[in-house]
Write a protein that holds these residues in place. Structure first.
Motif, PDB file in Angstrom:
ATOM      1  N   LEU A 101      -1.476   6.876  -5.556  1.00 21.67           N
ATOM      2  CA  LEU A 101      -1.783   5.523  -6.030  1.00 21.67           C
ATOM      3  C   LEU A 101      -3.265   5.262  -5.829  1.00 21.67           C
ATOM      4  O   LEU A 101      -3.798   5.476  -4.738  1.00 21.67           O
ATOM      5  CB  LEU A 101      -0.972   4.488  -5.247  1.00 21.67           C
ATOM      6  N   THR A 102      -3.929   4.798  -6.870  1.00 21.63           N
ATOM      7  CA  THR A 102      -5.306   4.332  -6.771  1.00 21.63           C
ATOM      8  C   THR A 102      -5.314   2.867  -7.201  1.00 21.63           C
ATOM      9  O   THR A 102      -4.796   2.526  -8.273  1.00 21.63           O
ATOM     10  CB  THR A 102      -6.248   5.141  -7.673  1.00 21.63           C
ATOM     11  N   ARG A 103      -5.886   2.001  -6.360  1.00 19.21           N
ATOM     12  CA  ARG A 103      -5.801   0.561  -6.639  1.00 19.21           C
ATOM     13  C   ARG A 103      -7.136  -0.132  -6.387  1.00 19.21           C
ATOM     14  O   ARG A 103      -7.761   0.078  -5.350  1.00 19.21           O
ATOM     15  CB  ARG A 103      -4.705  -0.076  -5.785  1.00 19.21           C
ATOM     16  N   ALA A 136      -5.456 -10.081  -7.548  1.00 20.37           N
ATOM     17  CA  ALA A 136      -5.526  -9.432  -8.850  1.00 20.37           C
ATOM     18  C   ALA A 136      -5.720  -7.941  -8.617  1.00 20.37           C
ATOM     19  O   ALA A 136      -6.641  -7.537  -7.900  1.00 20.37           O
ATOM     20  CB  ALA A 136      -6.680 -10.002  -9.678  1.00 20.37           C
ATOM     21  N   MET A 137      -4.846  -7.111  -9.217  1.00 22.70           N
ATOM     22  CA  MET A 137      -4.856  -5.681  -8.939  1.00 22.70           C
ATOM     23  C   MET A 137      -4.795  -4.856 -10.218  1.00 22.70           C
ATOM     24  O   MET A 137      -4.056  -5.191 -11.150  1.00 22.70           O
ATOM     25  CB  MET A 137      -3.659  -5.309  -8.064  1.00 22.70           C
ATOM     26  N   TYR A 138      -5.570  -3.782 -10.204  1.00 24.40           N
ATOM     27  CA  TYR A 138      -5.420  -2.734 -11.221  1.00 24.40           C
ATOM     28  C   TYR A 138      -4.987  -1.476 -10.490  1.00 24.40           C
ATOM     29  O   TYR A 138      -5.679  -1.011  -9.573  1.00 24.40           O
ATOM     30  CB  TYR A 138      -6.719  -2.489 -11.978  1.00 24.40           C
ATOM     31  N   SER A 139      -3.823  -0.927 -10.872  1.00 26.96           N
ATOM     32  CA  SER A 139      -3.245   0.206 -10.153  1.00 26.96           C
ATOM     33  C   SER A 139      -3.006   1.371 -11.099  1.00 26.96           C
ATOM     34  O   SER A 139      -2.542   1.176 -12.232  1.00 26.96           O
ATOM     35  CB  SER A 139      -1.916  -0.188  -9.497  1.00 26.96           C
ATOM     36  N   GLN A 140      -3.281   2.577 -10.627  1.00 28.82           N
ATOM     37  CA  GLN A 140      -2.980   3.809 -11.339  1.00 28.82           C
ATOM     38  C   GLN A 140      -2.006   4.634 -10.512  1.00 28.82           C
ATOM     39  O   GLN A 140      -2.203   4.811  -9.305  1.00 28.82           O
ATOM     40  CB  GLN A 140      -4.240   4.630 -11.605  1.00 28.82           C
TER      41      GLN A 140
END
Length: 373
Positions: free
Chosen positions: A362-364, A34-38
């Motif tokens: 990318l920040t994840r 499960a990933m949240y990426s910016q």
């Protein structure tokens, strides 16, 4: 009518005899991510493999003209299954086979209803004595030096990473292999035009609990269009890799450094192997890639890894609009309450830059649950 079963039994008898000398085993794991990426400079498309794990070249870039975006992704696509056989022959030799599949980077399937994905071949090889033939990790790659990360690979930009068909001979710590060649060219992509295999020599050695590897590779980079009077160019490329694991009590330090004309072997082929200059000649890309990862055990069940990795590519000309720099740093916490079951969380920050000065970050935040069997 009664003869049919007898015929089938007679036909199956040789297989049953062979099975008596063969051991069968299977393994793999189930992994949920499960990933949240910016993304600082634009959106990463839903079909991109970079939505499943860190691929440096997929980070969107711009010259400060794109907006920041974000995404949430759940998947179990890195789950894998393998099957192995070991057969003892009458002459005392042993033959082993290994096949493994997972579901990453396959084109079919979507997340609308069923999340159905095709399996892909990872490994398929035969090993007998000192000889291995088939598809597996490149001999140029040291899998044992990879740090433990929540991401599928983690140090993607700084490591050698390739699976391909090959013929490999091993004698003690020495390995020599002929491997499937491939060339990637700026503006063209993969050419598959090399006329000789990639040649790899590697030596593995240990010092106490420490383990090290030195590897060298020679390869032909080539492009041709198959038309009389058309492009038919080639050049040679060479590279070296030094990698290993240093034991620090229960903790460990893992590292790798690669340099040479080996662009497709590092950074998940983020940089092209070569480009054509103004005269149409093929010019190899010089690359340097490295990572270092330190793992600390807080106790028998809890551990953390901090890792840094980087890639630098130098093309013959400027402004080719291809990856010239990539780097990432990550910190994780892994918890294994019982053997083979692991929960993990990882925070990573990565930067991708093209040689035309377009770049993006990318920040994840990445969570995982994994059970090996």
């Amino acid at each position: 009518m009664r003869k049919t079963p007898l015929i089938l039994m007679a036909a199956a008898l040789p297989m049953a005899v062979n099975a008596a000398n063969t051991e069968f085993s299977y393994g793999g794991y189930i992994k949920f991510d499960a990933m949240y990426s910016q993304y600082s400079d634009g959106d990463m498309t839903a079909a991109s493999g970079g939505r499943d794990f860190y691929i440096p070249s997929t980070i969107p870039t711009s010259n400060n003209t794109a907006e920041e975006t974000s995404s949430v992704d759940f998947n179990a696509r890195s789950s894998r299954f393998n099957f192995k056989t070991d057969t003892s022959l009458d002459n005392g030799q042993n033959i082993s086979t290994f096949v493994e599949m997972d579901f990453l980077l396959t084109g079919d399937g979507n997340e609308v209803v069923s999340n159905s994905y095709n399996p892909r071949l990872r490994h398929a090889f035969i090993k007998t004595g000192n000889l291995l033939v088939g598809q597996t990790w490149s001999t140029f790659m040291n899998v044992d030096a990879l740090p433990e990360t929540v991401d599928f690979l983690g140090v993607s930009d700084g490591t050698v990473f390739a699976r391909q068909s090959q013929v490999r001979y091993t004698n003690g710590g020495l390995q020599v292999a002929l491997e499937n060649p491939e060339t990637t060219v700026v503006g063209v992509g993969a050419t598959d035009d090399s006329g000789i295999p990639d040649i790899v020599a590697r030596y593995n050695f240990k010092a106490g609990k420490n383990a090290f590897t030195v590897a060298a590779i020679g390869r032909q980079l080539a492009i041709q269009d198959g038309v009389k009077g058309g492009v038919d160019e080639s050049t040679m490329g060479f590279g070296i890799n030094v990698s290993g694991k240093i034991a620090l009590g229960q903790d460990d330090l893992k590292f790798s450094y690669t340099t040479g004309q080996v662009a497709r072997y590092v950074g998940l082929a983020s940089a092209a192997d070569a480009m054509r200059d103004a005269d149409g000649d093929l010019q190899a890309t010089d690359v340097s890639a490295a990572f270092i990862g330190y793992r600390h055990f807080w106790n028998d069940q809890l551990r953390s890894t901090i890792a840094y990795s980087m890639l630098d590519a130098d093309y013959d000309s400027d402004n080719v609009a291809d990856t010239t720099e990539a780097s990432s740093v990550r910190l994780n916490l892994m918890y294994s309450p019982v053997a083979k079951l692991t929960y993990g969380v990882e925070l990573s920050k990565a930067t991708h830059k093209l040689d035309n000065d377009a770049e993006g970050d990318l920040t994840r935040l990445h969570f995982t649950t994994k059970y090996a069997f």
